[in-house]
Scaffold this motif. Sequence first.
Motif, PDB file in Angstrom:
ATOM      1  N   CYS A  54     106.586  -7.984 138.948  1.00 42.48           N
ATOM      2  CA  CYS A  54     106.501  -7.852 137.489  1.00 42.48           C
ATOM      3  C   CYS A  54     107.723  -8.425 136.801  1.00 42.48           C
ATOM      4  CB  CYS A  54     106.329  -6.385 137.100  1.00 42.48           C
ATOM      5  SG  CYS A  54     105.931  -6.228 135.351  1.00 42.48           S
ATOM      6  N   CYS A  95     110.020  -2.100 132.241  1.00 40.67           N
ATOM      7  CA  CYS A  95     109.714  -0.803 131.635  1.00 40.67           C
ATOM      8  C   CYS A  95     110.507   0.291 132.359  1.00 40.67           C
ATOM      9  CB  CYS A  95     108.222  -0.514 131.719  1.00 40.67           C
ATOM     10  SG  CYS A  95     107.211  -1.848 131.049  1.00 40.67           S
ATOM     11  N   CYS A 133     108.810   2.683 135.022  1.00 45.64           N
ATOM     12  CA  CYS A 133     107.920   2.181 136.069  1.00 45.64           C
ATOM     13  C   CYS A 133     108.646   1.678 137.314  1.00 45.64           C
ATOM     14  CB  CYS A 133     107.078   1.049 135.485  1.00 45.64           C
ATOM     15  SG  CYS A 133     105.954   0.332 136.693  1.00 45.64           S
TER      16      CYS A 133
HETATM   17 FE1  SF4 Z   1     105.406  -4.085 134.800  1.00 43.86          FE
HETATM   18 FE2  SF4 Z   1     105.297  -1.489 135.310  1.00 43.86          FE
HETATM   19 FE3  SF4 Z   1     105.793  -2.338 132.830  1.00 43.86          FE
HETATM   20 FE4  SF4 Z   1     103.301  -2.660 133.915  1.00 43.86          FE
HETATM   21  S1  SF4 Z   1     104.327  -0.709 133.419  1.00 43.86           S
HETATM   22  S2  SF4 Z   1     104.533  -4.174 132.721  1.00 43.86           S
HETATM   23  S3  SF4 Z   1     103.881  -3.018 136.049  1.00 43.86           S
HETATM   24  S4  SF4 Z   1     107.129  -2.674 134.631  1.00 43.86           S
END
Ligand code: SF4
Length: 346
Positions: free
Chosen positions: A60, A64, A67
């Motif tokens: 990714c 975030c 996450c």
């Molecule tokens: Fe990436 Fe996790 Fe954010 Fe989805 S929630 S964009 S997988 S960092």
Amino acid sequence: MNRLLQKAAAEHTLSRAELTELLADDSCTEELCAAADAVRRKYVGDTVHLRALIEFSNICRNNCCYCGLRRDNKNIERYRIDEDTIFKLAEHAAKVMGLKTVVLQSGEDMFFTTEILCSVIRRIKTLDVALTLSIGEKSLEEYQAYRQAGADRFLLRIETTDKELYLRHDPGMSWERRAQCLHDLKTAGFELGSGCLVGLPGQKIESYADDILFFKEIGADMIGIGPFIPHPDTPLRNAAGGTLDMALKVMALTRLLLPDINIPATTAMETLAPNGQRKALQSGANVIMPNVTLTAYRRHYELYPGKSSTGYTPDESLQKVKGLIASIGRSVGRDKGASAHFKNEK
Ligand code: SF4
Ligand code: SAH
């Protein structure tokens, strides 16, 4: 019955203040869940729709804070499943497991260009299944290309409607951009899924009320509510996290206000409590997404801890879910299980 719940169950509207009052009142949780269960039965029946979830890449570009797949997490083994294997997993889900919807989910992995994705979509669509994408923020043109290739549905959670909170927890991203993506997905003709996290540090009860009103405003066809579960390799490792009770309340109120949408009993709810999904199915949910990703990859798709440690094979995951559905007297959907809201709108 509580006066506000009576109103919500009959009219499917509540103001921000009324939603907030219900969310703050712990004495009516049981009544709220029962009201949502009754509205679920009335509008979408006793069928539980199953979706085969394939987590095809944990790479990714985003960061975030909540996450485990975030870019800055170096403590994770990254993988990407190739096109042929993705197809084979989908084929197994469709032909052997008899599932009628395939969900492709990933981090925002730029390796998967529109061309590659459209090729995967076209191949999977030969299996006579509905196809859902959950691959993050793209341009309207890209969304239109996926739709043209045959993708039917798209899941993109707004995460929170509190813009300040969003900025804090999603550095480098923009709330307005995410909201625009939801609008673009609607324009492209997708059956639209969104949702939010519950229990982020600083998230207020009023903002859950706003989330629910936002879901109604965008005309969502599916809403997934997930309790936030802190991940040890993220900046929010020491946060308290969300509770199953609050996540169930937000979900139940969502069912009361958006009576004919599809609502999954989320994996995060099950991770938080062993009977989390059962409770969710009895508080407004009508969908479950058994994971059909191969166990070898699955343990690396760790959005939050505990999620992947179950170690079930795809077939075992399916059996477990079917057992749960039968045990509460519900039945497994035989068709593609499009959202009644989507069909009613057409
Ligand atoms: Fe990436 Fe996790 Fe954010 Fe989805 S929630 S964009 S997988 S960092
Ligand atoms: N990258 C895509 C799809 C994968 S993430 C996207 O972000 O849309 C899927 C969902 O996992 C996110 O929308 C988020 O709500 C949820 N999630 C991420 N971290 C989580 C955590 N720590 N606890 C609970 N849910 C989490």
